[in-house]
Motif scaffolding. Structure first.
Motif, PDB file in Angstrom:
ATOM      1  N   VAL A  32     -81.138  -1.287  -4.095  1.00  0.00           N
ATOM      2  CA  VAL A  32     -81.600  -2.390  -4.933  1.00  0.00           C
ATOM      3  C   VAL A  32     -82.505  -1.819  -6.014  1.00  0.00           C
ATOM      4  O   VAL A  32     -83.467  -1.116  -5.717  1.00  0.00           O
ATOM      5  CB  VAL A  32     -82.372  -3.441  -4.113  1.00  0.00           C
ATOM      6  CG1 VAL A  32     -82.914  -4.524  -5.038  1.00  0.00           C
ATOM      7  CG2 VAL A  32     -81.480  -4.057  -3.046  1.00  0.00           C
ATOM      8  N   PHE A  33     -82.161  -2.109  -7.258  1.00  0.00           N
ATOM      9  CA  PHE A  33     -82.996  -1.689  -8.380  1.00  0.00           C
ATOM     10  C   PHE A  33     -83.879  -2.853  -8.778  1.00  0.00           C
ATOM     11  O   PHE A  33     -83.385  -3.945  -9.098  1.00  0.00           O
ATOM     12  CB  PHE A  33     -82.125  -1.288  -9.569  1.00  0.00           C
ATOM     13  CG  PHE A  33     -81.228  -0.119  -9.289  1.00  0.00           C
ATOM     14  CD1 PHE A  33     -81.708   1.174  -9.356  1.00  0.00           C
ATOM     15  CD2 PHE A  33     -79.902  -0.319  -8.945  1.00  0.00           C
ATOM     16  CE1 PHE A  33     -80.884   2.260  -9.092  1.00  0.00           C
ATOM     17  CE2 PHE A  33     -79.061   0.751  -8.670  1.00  0.00           C
ATOM     18  CZ  PHE A  33     -79.557   2.046  -8.748  1.00  0.00           C
ATOM     19  N   TRP A  34     -85.185  -2.641  -8.755  1.00  0.00           N
ATOM     20  CA  TRP A  34     -86.128  -3.685  -9.132  1.00  0.00           C
ATOM     21  C   TRP A  34     -86.599  -3.459 -10.551  1.00  0.00           C
ATOM     22  O   TRP A  34     -86.891  -2.332 -10.929  1.00  0.00           O
ATOM     23  CB  TRP A  34     -87.329  -3.683  -8.192  1.00  0.00           C
ATOM     24  CG  TRP A  34     -86.967  -4.114  -6.804  1.00  0.00           C
ATOM     25  CD1 TRP A  34     -86.638  -3.300  -5.765  1.00  0.00           C
ATOM     26  CD2 TRP A  34     -86.891  -5.462  -6.301  1.00  0.00           C
ATOM     27  NE1 TRP A  34     -86.358  -4.054  -4.652  1.00  0.00           N
ATOM     28  CE2 TRP A  34     -86.505  -5.371  -4.945  1.00  0.00           C
ATOM     29  CE3 TRP A  34     -87.102  -6.712  -6.860  1.00  0.00           C
ATOM     30  CZ2 TRP A  34     -86.326  -6.501  -4.146  1.00  0.00           C
ATOM     31  CZ3 TRP A  34     -86.936  -7.838  -6.069  1.00  0.00           C
ATOM     32  CH2 TRP A  34     -86.550  -7.732  -4.722  1.00  0.00           C
TER      33      TRP A  34
ATOM     34  N   LEU B 119     -79.153  -5.102  -9.412  1.00  0.00           N
ATOM     35  CA  LEU B 119     -80.383  -5.082 -10.184  1.00  0.00           C
ATOM     36  C   LEU B 119     -81.033  -6.442  -9.966  1.00  0.00           C
ATOM     37  O   LEU B 119     -80.392  -7.470 -10.154  1.00  0.00           O
ATOM     38  CB  LEU B 119     -80.057  -4.957 -11.671  1.00  0.00           C
ATOM     39  CG  LEU B 119     -79.683  -3.585 -12.219  1.00  0.00           C
ATOM     40  CD1 LEU B 119     -78.844  -3.766 -13.473  1.00  0.00           C
ATOM     41  CD2 LEU B 119     -80.927  -2.788 -12.533  1.00  0.00           C
ATOM     42  N   VAL B 120     -82.299  -6.445  -9.573  1.00  0.00           N
ATOM     43  CA  VAL B 120     -82.977  -7.715  -9.340  1.00  0.00           C
ATOM     44  C   VAL B 120     -84.207  -7.801 -10.238  1.00  0.00           C
ATOM     45  O   VAL B 120     -84.997  -6.852 -10.337  1.00  0.00           O
ATOM     46  CB  VAL B 120     -83.411  -7.865  -7.864  1.00  0.00           C
ATOM     47  CG1 VAL B 120     -84.038  -9.222  -7.634  1.00  0.00           C
ATOM     48  CG2 VAL B 120     -82.227  -7.666  -6.934  1.00  0.00           C
TER      49      VAL B 120
ATOM     50  N   PHE C 104     -81.724  -4.627 -18.150  1.00  0.00           N
ATOM     51  CA  PHE C 104     -82.888  -4.571 -17.273  1.00  0.00           C
ATOM     52  C   PHE C 104     -83.728  -3.332 -17.571  1.00  0.00           C
ATOM     53  O   PHE C 104     -83.197  -2.288 -17.942  1.00  0.00           O
ATOM     54  CB  PHE C 104     -82.448  -4.483 -15.805  1.00  0.00           C
ATOM     55  CG  PHE C 104     -82.091  -5.810 -15.186  1.00  0.00           C
ATOM     56  CD1 PHE C 104     -81.042  -6.571 -15.680  1.00  0.00           C
ATOM     57  CD2 PHE C 104     -82.807  -6.295 -14.101  1.00  0.00           C
ATOM     58  CE1 PHE C 104     -80.694  -7.782 -15.096  1.00  0.00           C
ATOM     59  CE2 PHE C 104     -82.467  -7.500 -13.508  1.00  0.00           C
ATOM     60  CZ  PHE C 104     -81.414  -8.252 -14.009  1.00  0.00           C
TER      61      PHE C 104
ATOM     62  N   GLU D 251     -84.836   0.956  -4.596  1.00  0.00           N
ATOM     63  CA  GLU D 251     -85.101   0.835  -3.169  1.00  0.00           C
ATOM     64  C   GLU D 251     -83.805   1.150  -2.421  1.00  0.00           C
ATOM     65  O   GLU D 251     -82.759   0.606  -2.731  1.00  0.00           O
ATOM     66  CB  GLU D 251     -85.526  -0.616  -2.904  1.00  0.00           C
ATOM     67  CG  GLU D 251     -85.825  -0.943  -1.471  1.00  0.00           C
ATOM     68  CD  GLU D 251     -86.012  -2.455  -1.286  1.00  0.00           C
ATOM     69  OE1 GLU D 251     -85.992  -3.204  -2.289  1.00  0.00           O
ATOM     70  OE2 GLU D 251     -86.151  -2.872  -0.128  1.00  0.00           O
TER      71      GLU D 251
ATOM     72  N   GLU E 214     -88.141   0.515 -10.099  1.00  0.00           N
ATOM     73  CA  GLU E 214     -88.103   1.021  -8.734  1.00  0.00           C
ATOM     74  C   GLU E 214     -86.690   0.937  -8.187  1.00  0.00           C
ATOM     75  O   GLU E 214     -85.969  -0.027  -8.444  1.00  0.00           O
ATOM     76  CB  GLU E 214     -89.038   0.200  -7.827  1.00  0.00           C
ATOM     77  CG  GLU E 214     -89.163   0.786  -6.434  1.00  0.00           C
ATOM     78  CD  GLU E 214     -89.849  -0.172  -5.451  1.00  0.00           C
ATOM     79  OE1 GLU E 214     -90.472  -1.148  -5.897  1.00  0.00           O
ATOM     80  OE2 GLU E 214     -89.742   0.079  -4.242  1.00  0.00           O
TER      81      GLU E 214
END
Lengths: 156, 156
Positions: free
Chosen positions: A127-129, A90-91, B119, B125, B123
């Motif tokens: 990758v979770f944004w 998670l970013v 979080f 990805e 999105e």
DNA sequence: TCCTTCTCTTGACCTAGTCAAGACAACGGT
DNA sequence: ACCGTTGTCTTGACTAGGTCAAGAGAAGGA
């Protein structure tokens, strides 16, 4: 199961050196760090270590399977010691904070691309944004709307 | 549904300029290109276009929702015109070739992280890493083993 | 202890991209 | 059709992040 860094380095066919132990030490204390932060922190233990040495050490660690490199878009590469399991990240869009997340369903159906276009796939990177807890609070305090209004759910 | 680039630019609140049309033209002909390739190709149509103009145009197009930017690890950013749908990418480890892939199950369960650690995710990805058809052939010809032996299935 | 080999240090170099200032072109109003 | 405003492009300097090469130095086997 008391496996020291020294053992792990040797098992990977790598020599045990002070720079490598310093870098491993920093990585053990910080789950996701960039090369520059590692260099700064490692210098507290081993003052003469050069930035290029850090790059070299990290490349060796990644090559030896002791560390993993992740490269979130729009930022420097990050390194972590958690390897061998299939976990994702998670970013935070705001501050770049990274958190680990286990894949909910393992080798999930959606991770096998429907049409592989002739590719042989060996890894699926996810990758979770989003926005971390701290940045949600910061946004609310500045009146940019509620955090829950930011996205309309997870786009896949 | 005859929507010209000119219309789309105006709808996005952007002015219609020669550099922008040139870049859109290049993007229409190449599904996934980096900024440098775009600049080179656009120069065939509009010789005076500068690299920085290309960056500016691409930023405007991405901001206006006409293009999408993807940043595969270890390479320059790529741009594509396919926007608005939820598709992912297959990337070749060898040659960097990129192919589009639809998500097999839409907003799949595995794309909702099990523990979001506070979080708010907006999105997900997904990048599939592997070997494209051409590079599989090239490997076999050079005796590096069979392509099917490269990975042990998809790690999630 | 010595010798080989790998690793670190030093320093040049590179790519991909940003930022700022001014020239120029687009387009709405007359 | 022209003019003025405003957004866009050109030019050029600059930055982050990272690679490459050569030689000094340390690790570890004989």
């Amino acid at each position: 199961m008391e496996t020291t860094w020294e053992h792990r380095l040797r098992n990977a066919g790598l020599r045990v050196t002070r720079p490598r132990l310093s870098v491993l030490d920093v990585l053990a204390g910080h789950p996701h760090v960039d090369a520059d932060t590692i260099a700064t922190a490692a210098r507290a233990v081993h003052p003469s270590i050069s930035p290029q040495a850090v790059y070299g050490v990290l490349k060796a660690l990644v090559g030896g399977g002791l560390a993993r490199r992740i490269e979130p878009a729009g930022g420097p590469a990050l390194y972590e010691l958690r390897v061998g399991d299939n976990h994702h990240h998670l970013v935070c869009r705001e501050c770049g904070a990274v958190a680990d997340v286990d894949c909910a369903v393992g080798a999930a159906p959606c991770l096998t691309p429907s049409a592989a276009a002739g590719f042989v796939v060996d890894e699926a990177e996810v990758v979770f944004w989003g926005l971390c807890a701290d940045c949600q609070v910061a946004r609310r305090q500045h009146g940019y709307g509620t955090a829950t209004a930011i996205g309309e759910g997870v786009g896949a």
